[in-house]
Each structure stands twice: as structure tokens, then as C-alpha cells.
Design an enzyme around this catalytic site. Structure first.
Site, mmCIF file in Angstrom:
data_model
loop_
_atom_site.group_PDB
_atom_site.id
_atom_site.type_symbol
_atom_site.label_atom_id
_atom_site.label_comp_id
_atom_site.label_asym_id
_atom_site.label_seq_id
_atom_site.Cartn_x
_atom_site.Cartn_y
_atom_site.Cartn_z
ATOM 1 N N SER A 1 0.833 -1.197 0.000
ATOM 2 C CA SER A 1 0.000 0.000 0.000
ATOM 3 C C SER A 1 0.871 1.252 0.000
ATOM 4 O O SER A 1 2.081 1.188 0.209
ATOM 5 C CB SER A 1 -0.887 0.005 1.240
ATOM 6 O OG SER A 1 -0.094 0.306 2.367
ATOM 7 N N LYS A 2 0.201 2.364 -0.238
ATOM 8 C CA LYS A 2 0.871 3.664 -0.220
ATOM 9 C C LYS A 2 1.564 3.874 1.130
ATOM 10 O O LYS A 2 2.685 4.377 1.208
ATOM 11 C CB LYS A 2 -0.220 4.712 -0.452
ATOM 12 C CG LYS A 2 0.239 6.119 -0.533
ATOM 13 C CD LYS A 2 -0.930 7.023 -0.853
ATOM 14 C CE LYS A 2 -1.074 8.091 0.199
ATOM 15 N NZ LYS A 2 -2.188 9.008 -0.046
ATOM 16 N N ARG A 3 0.887 3.430 2.188
ATOM 17 C CA ARG A 3 1.453 3.591 3.541
ATOM 18 C C ARG A 3 2.751 2.801 3.719
ATOM 19 O O ARG A 3 3.669 3.253 4.379
ATOM 20 C CB ARG A 3 0.441 3.151 4.595
ATOM 21 C CG ARG A 3 -0.487 4.260 5.018
ATOM 22 C CD ARG A 3 -1.357 3.827 6.182
ATOM 23 N NE ARG A 3 -2.101 2.612 5.858
ATOM 24 C CZ ARG A 3 -3.219 2.597 5.132
ATOM 25 N NH1 ARG A 3 -3.708 3.735 4.677
ATOM 26 N NH2 ARG A 3 -3.841 1.474 4.859
ATOM 27 N N GLY B 1 4.945 2.238 1.475
ATOM 28 C CA GLY B 1 5.985 3.019 0.810
ATOM 29 C C GLY B 1 6.519 4.087 1.749
ATOM 30 O O GLY B 1 7.721 4.241 1.925
ATOM 31 N N TYR C 1 3.803 5.010 -6.030
ATOM 32 C CA TYR C 1 3.141 5.593 -7.199
ATOM 33 C C TYR C 1 4.132 5.722 -8.364
ATOM 34 O O TYR C 1 5.345 5.852 -8.147
ATOM 35 C CB TYR C 1 2.583 6.976 -6.867
ATOM 36 C CG TYR C 1 1.334 6.944 -6.002
ATOM 37 C CD1 TYR C 1 0.616 5.771 -5.815
ATOM 38 C CD2 TYR C 1 0.861 8.101 -5.392
ATOM 39 C CE1 TYR C 1 -0.539 5.747 -5.038
ATOM 40 C CE2 TYR C 1 -0.293 8.085 -4.609
ATOM 41 C CZ TYR C 1 -0.974 6.902 -4.445
ATOM 42 O OH TYR C 1 -2.117 6.891 -3.686
#
Ligand code: GLU
Length: 504
Positions: A260-262, A264, A272
Site C-alpha cells: 500500500s501507499k502507507r 511506501g 506511485y
């Protein structure tokens, strides 16, 4: 005759593009191109509550950066447009009404509050075969009452009438036979109170009207498949249904769940494709492009997250991927993301592409870092000299920057402890001899330097490192005489002079 292959990427423009999304595009693209087909970009923007300004433009730019150009879409146009779902509202309503008139869908007048109450009252409440008869819809209300409510403009949604006790199935191109029990599937909303379709209706209608033959999408969409299957059937289009391939997830580095973005943010790497600036709060989520990845490397590493050609080969150009891609070699289980490996791909690609191809990116980076580049031939030479030392494009700021701008500080710890008058004297004489040097090139500078070392009874090792630190500021960079020759005579001399003062 078989139909021309037509695949689509159908993002909802709600924010940054996750690398899993780009991998979905890539697999669609590779499959289409392998079979001489077309790749279509369709913007699924029917959820007005999730609309984010700039997100569509961002997606288009990501695809451009990756070199995955759509053959048809919002920008490219095409005969199956419009390609933005919000502009196709009337089309969906027509099919929703058709389904209602055939009893395959129904009007539901329940207010959000009424549904809230039901949810509070009944654990695991689902608007489906077990409860639909207790609710306010065109299946339970008398016909004239339904008409009255419609005439009065009472808000309603249209829901699919899911059959019970049926098994529906399809053959996924990756997972094989998949089946569902319709009893477990609720009556999903097809048309919302604002007149917009939901994803379920729009995706089926558009895949049909746009003649999509194959659809690769993330595994997270598999639970929606029974609703879609039922709609294909209800609309009488079963024979035209695309072949689906649900791609396994890209997992966290430890393999525990979806990346997930978290993750990263927590582990310090981008998730992204490109930087995404949230228009509401301005928060910027980092992207691979800005971190210094080459699109070739990004594509290559994504292809390898879930596919291989059956050999040890890891570096593939997009053309090779198109040639070699095969569904049989797509993995069935999730792929762990490894940022170190991602960087390895980038370093390999920086080595592989020629210096000219990097010129524009490096120039932009140097300029943004206040390093003025006046000579592009020189820049290309420098890129060629240092590129094998760069993992990310941003490494060029350090590795190429000092050719254009002298060091602002020195690694004094590397020089000072062993610095002495004898060495200072060596460099003073070296300066005057350099001034006399007619042909200021690598070999000549090296020859002069070595001769002087011998004359002064020094060892080459005594003065080599200080010379490097004088030119670049630290213990890095390619062969020191190459650096001097590219920096030029005047600048080399001036850097030695400046450093001599700092070393005292
Ligand atoms: N709009 C969906 C998404 O945002 C598309 C899913 C599909 O490909 O069917 O990913």
C-alpha cells in the site's frame, strides 16, 4: 475469423497511480501488442463523490512517461467514444431501464436512513434474496404505488435482481475455472439516485459496446465478477463477454498483504508511478519518476513482478516483452516487492542506454540543482564516463555535477591527517607545469603528474587522493585524470589553488 484483440485500462481518476495499476496497464498492453491488437484507455469517473481534479491528466501523463500509449481513449479518440464514462450517462440508463422492464433489475426506494436501520438491526444484512422482500422496492410494492413514487420524483436506485441457488462460472485466463454461488451475492446497485451508473453496470456496458475482447485487472476485482457475469447474461451478451485475467497482487516486501501507499511511506520507497500532489491538502506522495527511475527500468521491473520468460533473463526492453509475453508464464500467486531489486533494474538500465538518451534528464536535474551546463557535447561525455556509477538518475547530481561546478566543501578527513609541506610543494609546482601544458588531455596530464611524482621522490598514492578531493570534493568519481581533462585547464588549476588553501 477471430476478432481483433481489444484490451482496456479502466482507471477511476481518484488519485495517484499505484505501481500495481501500471502493471495492469502493462500486461493489457503486452497482450494486445503481442496479438496485433488495440489498447484502449477508458476513464471510469461515474462516482462523483470520489472525483479528484487533475487525476485524469495525471494518469495520462503516467502512461506517456511509461511509453504505454493508448490507441484509443480520451486523448487519442476513436470510434467507440466518448471514453469518459461521465459523458455516457444516457447509454447506461437505457440498459438499466431495459433490465427493469425485463424483471432482471428493480427500483428500490429505501432511504439511506432506512437501510442504516436494517443494518443495525440485522447482523450481516445484505440487500439480496433473503431481505429484498422486506424492503421498499418495485418487487414488493404494488405497481400503482411504484408508478406514483416515480411520478412524484421520489429518489430511487436500480438494483440487479440476483437469482438464488444458481452457480455461475467463467474461465479466468490466469486462475482457470472460477465459480460463484449467486445466493451469496447481494443485489448490487446498478444505477444510483443521481442517475449515474455504478462501476458494475458501466463496466459491462462499456466492455460490450467498446468490443473489448480481453480484460486484465487486479485480483481485488474478482469478488465483483459474479455481478458482471450475471449482467452479461441478463443483457443477452454472454457470447461477447471478454476473457478475464485477474492478476495476482503485488505484496509488501515481507509478503504480508497488498503493498500500500502507507508501506511506501513507512519503508521509504515510492509506490506511485509519478509524484502525486493531493489537490486538497497539497500532500505529495513520491513517485518512481521523480525518485530517478528510467521508464524502461520501471516497466521492466513491473513485468518481472508476476511474469518471467522461463529463463534467467531479467532485463527486457518493451519490444522484447511484447515478443516474449505469454499468459502461461504469469504467476498465480502474489509477487513480493523488493526496492533494492527495483534499484538494481534501474542501475542496469542506466548502464544499458546510451549517454545521449540520458542527456535531457540529467540536464534537467543539474539545472534544477543550480548547476549550469554550457556545453552539451561535454555533458554527454561526462554522462558516458559516470553512468555506470549511478543507480538512480538523481545520482548524476553528485556524479556529474562537479564537472561543472567546483566543490563547495572537501572531505578533509581524507586528506588532512597526511597533508604536509612536501605535498603542498608538489601541487604548487604541478600548477605551474600545468600552465605550460599545451595539450590538456588525460594522457598528458597523467604523464606530467607521474613524472613530477618521480622527480619529487613521492609515491603516486601520496598525491592521487588529494588531487581527487581537490577536483571533486570527496573520494568518488571516475579516473582522476579524466576528470581533470574534462574540467579543463583553467578550472583544474583554480580548483587546486582553492583546495590548497583549504588543506592548510
Ligand atoms: N474502474 C476500475 C478501477 O478503478 C476498473 C476495474 C476493471 O478493470 O474492471 O480499477
Amino acid at each position: 475469423m477471430t476478432n481483433k484483440v481489444r484490451v482496456r485500462f479502466a482507471p477511476s481518476p481518484t488519485g495517484g497511480l499505484h505501481l500495481g495499476g501500471v502493471r495492469t496497464v502493462l500486461f493489457n498492453y503486452l497482450f494486445a501488442k503481442k496479438h496485433g491488437g488495440d489498447f484502449i484507455l477508458r476513464i471510469e469517473d461515474t462516482d462523483q463523490t470520489r472525483f479528484v481534479p487533475g487525476a485524469e491528466e495525471y494518469i495520462i501523463e503516467c502512461l506517456k512517461w511509461c511509453g504505454l500509449t493508448p490507441d484509443e481513449g480520451t486523448e487519442a479518440g476513436g470510434e467507440y467514444g466518448p471514453y469518459r464514462q461521465s459523458e455516457r450517462k444516457d447509454i447506461y440508463r437505457k440498459f438499466a431501464n431495459q433490465l427493469v422492464s425485463e424483471g432482471k433489475a428493480y427500483y428500490a426506494f429505501d432511504t439511506p436512513e432506512e437501510l442504516e436501520e436494517k443494518r443495525a438491526e440485522i447482523p450481516n444484512f445484505q440487500y439480496g434474496h433473503s431481505f429484498r422482500h422486506q424492503l421498499r422496492n418495485s418487487l414488493t410494492l404494488p405497481k400503482d404505488e411504484v408508478q406514483r413514487l416515480l411520478d412524484e420524483g421520489t429518489p430511487y436506485v436500480i438494483r440487479i435482481n440476483m437469482p438464488s441457488n444458481e452457480t455461475i462460472s467463467f474461465t479466468d485466463l490466469i486462475r482457470g475455472f472460477v465459480s460463484f454461488d449467486t445466493t451469496l451475492v447481494d443485489d448490487k446497485v446498478l444505477l444510483k439516485a443521481d442517475g449515474m451508473p455504478t462501476y458494475h453496470l458501466a463496466v459491462v456496458v462499456d466492455d460490450f459496446l467498446m468490443k473489448i475482447t480481453h480484460a486484465f485487472r487486479g485480483e481485488e476485482w474478482l469478488p465483483s465478477a459474479p455481478v458482471h457475469l450475471m449482467l452479461w447474461k441478463y443483457l443477452g451478451w454472454e457470447d461477447a463477454m471478454p476473457q478475464w485475467a485477474h492478476l495476482p497482487l503485488i505484496l509488501k516486501p515481507d509478503g504480508n498483504g497488498k503493498l500500500s501507499k502507507r508501506d511506501g511511506a513507512r519503508l521509504g520507497f515510492p509506490v506511485y508511478a509519478m509524484n502525486w500532489a493531493d489537490p486538497s491538502g497539497g500532500e505529495v506522495t513520491p513517485g518512481f519518476r521523480e525518485m530517478g527511475f528510467l521508464p524502461e527500468a520501471f516497466i521492466n521491473l513491473l513485468a518481472m513482478l508476476g511474469w518471467n520468460d522461463g529463463t534467467d533473463q531479467e532485463i527486457f526492453s518493451i519490444a522484447e516483452l511484447v515478443e516474449k509475453f505469454s499468459l502461461e508464464r504469469v504467476n498465480h500467486s502474489g509477487a513480493k516487492f523488493d526496492f533494492e531489486k527495483a534499484k538494481w533494474f534501474n542501475a542496469e538500465w542506466i548502464k544499458k542506454v546510451n549517454a545521449e538518451a540520458l542527456q535531457e534528464d540529467v540536464l534537467t536535474l543539474l539545472t534544477a540543482n543550480n548547476i549550469k551546463v554550457s556545453d552539451s557535447t561535454k555533458l554527454v561525455k561526462i554522462i558516458g564516463l559516470v553512468k555506470d556509477r549511478c543507480t538512480l538518475l538523481t545520482d548524476f547530481i553528485l556524479q556529474a555535477g562537479y564537472f561543472f561546478k567546483g566543490p563547495v566543501s572537501y572531505d578533509l578527513d581524507a586528506v588532512k591527517p597526511k597533508w604536509n609541506v612536501q605535498k603542498e610543494d608538489f601541487f604548487t609546482v604541478f600548477i605551474s607545469e600545468l600552465e605550460q601544458l599545451e595539450h590538456f588531455a588525460t594522457e598528458e596530464i597523467e604523464g606530467l603528474f607521474k613524472k613530477l611524482v618521480a622527480d619529487k621522490g613521492l609515491k603516486i598514492g601520496d598525491v592521487m587522493l588529494p588531487f581527487r578531493v581537490m577536483l571533486v570534493g570527496g573520494k568518488f568519481g571516475p579516473a582522476v585524470f579524466d576528470i581533470a581533462s574534462l574540467v579543463g585547464k583553467e578550472e583544474t588549476i583554480s580548483r587546486i589553488q582553492k583546495a590548497l588553501e583549504a588543506f592548510r
